[in-house]
Write an enzyme that holds these catalytic residues in place. Structure first.
Site, short mmCIF file in Angstrom:
data_model
loop_
_atom_site.label_atom_id
_atom_site.label_comp_id
_atom_site.label_asym_id
_atom_site.label_seq_id
_atom_site.Cartn_x
_atom_site.Cartn_y
_atom_site.Cartn_z
N GLN A 186 39.08 -18.99 -39.99
CA GLN A 186 38.23 -17.08 -39.60
C GLN A 186 36.52 -17.53 -40.49
O GLN A 186 35.95 -16.35 -40.48
CB GLN A 186 38.78 -15.89 -40.59
CG GLN A 186 40.01 -15.36 -40.05
CD GLN A 186 40.29 -15.39 -38.46
OE1 GLN A 186 38.88 -15.34 -37.92
NE2 GLN A 186 41.32 -15.92 -37.75
N ASP A 242 41.13 -22.68 -46.19
CA ASP A 242 41.58 -22.58 -44.83
C ASP A 242 40.15 -21.60 -43.85
O ASP A 242 40.21 -21.08 -44.80
CB ASP A 242 42.22 -21.74 -45.31
CG ASP A 242 43.29 -20.61 -43.44
OD1 ASP A 242 42.42 -20.69 -42.66
OD2 ASP A 242 44.00 -19.56 -43.79
N HIS A 247 47.07 -16.06 -45.02
CA HIS A 247 47.11 -16.14 -43.45
C HIS A 247 48.63 -17.16 -44.64
O HIS A 247 48.93 -17.84 -44.96
CB HIS A 247 46.41 -16.27 -42.99
CG HIS A 247 46.92 -16.80 -41.66
ND1 HIS A 247 48.17 -17.61 -40.74
CD2 HIS A 247 46.73 -15.86 -40.11
CE1 HIS A 247 48.81 -17.44 -39.94
NE2 HIS A 247 47.77 -16.63 -39.35
N CYS A 252 50.22 -12.16 -39.86
CA CYS A 252 51.07 -12.84 -39.88
C CYS A 252 50.21 -12.64 -41.53
O CYS A 252 50.21 -14.39 -41.90
CB CYS A 252 49.92 -14.06 -39.53
SG CYS A 252 50.88 -14.09 -38.28
C1 LIG Z 1 42.87 -17.20 -42.40
C2 LIG Z 1 43.99 -17.90 -41.19
N1 LIG Z 1 44.59 -18.76 -41.43
C3 LIG Z 1 45.22 -19.17 -40.49
C4 LIG Z 1 45.74 -19.26 -39.04
C5 LIG Z 1 46.32 -19.38 -38.22
O1 LIG Z 1 45.52 -20.01 -37.57
P1 LIG Z 1 46.45 -21.27 -36.40
O2 LIG Z 1 47.08 -19.92 -35.42
O3 LIG Z 1 45.31 -21.32 -35.49
O4 LIG Z 1 47.35 -21.86 -36.56
C6 LIG Z 1 45.04 -17.57 -38.77
C7 LIG Z 1 45.18 -17.54 -38.00
O5 LIG Z 1 44.95 -16.09 -37.38
C8 LIG Z 1 43.84 -16.97 -39.70
O6 LIG Z 1 43.13 -15.95 -39.73
#
Ligand SMILES: Cc1ncc(COP(=O)(O)O)c(C=O)c1O
Length: 411
Positions: free
Chosen positions: A204, A201, A116, A369
């Site tokens: 998910q 990260d 992401h 994203c």
């Molecule tokens: C894999 C992953 N990382 C990071 C994020 C970013 O999360 P946030 O918008 O809560 O910062 C998302 C959001 O969809 C995501 O799916």
């Protein structure tokens, strides 16, 4: 399969036709979470730490209780849990507070093409600012990372070297649904370079998989409350104690200090030195109800439920539409989360999503994203349907009916 949990989610009473298939972006909230929010705002909506009066003390106690609940949920120590606004802020905190301290010209930062943007752009910018080398692990055609897992050996040696200071990777892809073999990757990476800092990260994965930070042996893990039945405005950064202690704060101001003089400031200990200003108090307080709900449902049962729904959906999409629907990501359900990103014929994903919306079916369309990944897949956009605790087979069947309508409308 989990029994119909829709009754626990008030949104379905207000919008009974809703087929909600976008939990990857935002999960719905059970009643217990909403009740806790109302409890805070209606009974003790004071600021935390600073009041010597009862309702401020109650708010502080409830806020700190959530920190313990989160710590227990991921098998961490309480003071290793930092509250942020979201996963993005958690990762930026590491990139600013640690990254800018340890990265020099010629060092390597490694990430993957399936990230992401929030686990990609902070590292790319850090590399550009410092002259570090930004290396990206590719994917194979099946949507798994391009690493050799045969005979238990990862060929990570080709990417990770003694010069690699940071490896930032996702546990689960928000597009492909790929669940990366994180434990093996971390183990191998630390063998190649014991000093490497590993940033996970888990946006998910925390909502769907058991996370045990002690067992994983990474250095930082980031996730968001709003993707795991909790309120918006709350993120978590778990960090190894020794690292949090030596890092500088990310934001400076109120509540993160222990003493301030005209010429110097002494910071509080972690996690408080990373929590400047008034946080999302009521939302943090209510977040623990989300975690309790997940725990009482059972993370393993949730995972099993999502596997069954995903398999069912993959099968009926194939049976009904054959080659017209192209699904990305692993076929092996053990390596795949409840996320299905696809293209349908030559229809534009935004048109598909909009026709589905006319039928009260909420899916996401776009690059989610993850533009580097979409470029790698050679598509501009995909449609993404994702499942969570409250979805059932009927939602999958309605998606299929909805897609038939899309086909009729657009051909
Ligand atoms: C894999 C992953 N990382 C990071 C994020 C970013 O999360 P946030 O918008 O809560 O910062 C998302 C959001 O969809 C995501 O799916």
């Amino acid at each position: 399969m989990l029994n119909n949990l829709k009754n626990d989610f008030p949104i379905f009473k207000n919008y009974p036709d809703l087929v909600y298939l976008d939990s990857t972006a935002m999960s719905l909230k059970p009643k217990v979470v909403l009740e806790k929010l109302v409890e805070y705002y209606s009974r003790y909506s004071a600021n935390i730490y600073r009041g010597v009066y009862k309702i401020s003390e109650k708010a502080t106690e409830e806020y700190e209780k959530t920190r313990q609940v989160v710590a227990d949920f991921i098998n961490a120590e309480k003071n290793e849990v930092v509250f942020t606004r979201n996963t993005t802020e958690s990762i930026n905190l590491v990139a600013y507070s640690l990254g800018r301290k340890i990265i020099d010209e010629g060092d390597e930062i490694v990430t993957t093409v399936m990230e992401h943007h929030s686990n990609f752009v902070p590292w790319q910018i850090l590399a550009l600012e410092t002259g570090a080398i930004f290396k990206i692990i590719d994917i194979k055609d099946d949507g798994s990372l391009n690493l050799n897992f045969q005979s238990g050996n990862l060929d990570l040696d080709e990417v990770i070297t003694k010069k690699t200071k940071i490896l930032a990777l996702t546990y689960t892809s928000n597009v492909l649904g790929t669940i990366n073999p994180l434990k093996e990757i971390i183990e191998k990476a630390k063998k190649i370079n014991p000093k490497i800092i590993i940033v996970v990260d888990a946006a998910q994965s925390a909502p769907h998989l058991k996370i045990d930070v002690k067992d994983l042996r990474g250095d930082f893990v980031a996730f968001s409350s709003h993707k795991m039945l909790g309120p918006t405005g709350v993120g978590v950064l778990w960090g190894r104690k020794e690292l949090l202690e030596e890092m500088y704060p990310f934001l400076y101001g109120g509540e993160m200090i222990s003493e301030v003089y005209l010429e110097k400031t002494i910071f509080k200990n972690p996690p408080h030195k990373f929590e400047a200003g008034t946080p999302s108090i009521g939302e943090v307080i209510a977040f623990k109800e989300a975690i309790k709900y997940l725990k009482s449902t059972g993370i393993d049962k949730i995972r099993q439920h999502e596997k069954e729904l995903t398999l069912y959906c993959l099968k009926i999409l194939k049976d009904e539409f054959g080659e017209k629907i192209k699904i990305f990501g692993p076929k092996n359900i053990e390596a795949r989360a409840g996320i299905i990103a696809f293209t349908f014929d030559n229809f534009h994903p935004h048109d598909i999503a909009s026709i589905l919306d006319d039928q009260s079916i909420a899916v996401r369309a776009g690059h989610h994203c993850a533009m580097p990944l979409h470029n790698r897949l050679k598509v501009n956009a995909t449609v993404r349907a994702s499942f969570y605790i409250y979805n059932n087979e009927s939602d999958v069947e309605k998606l299929v009916l909805g897609l038939k309508k899309v086909e009729k409308t657009l051909t």
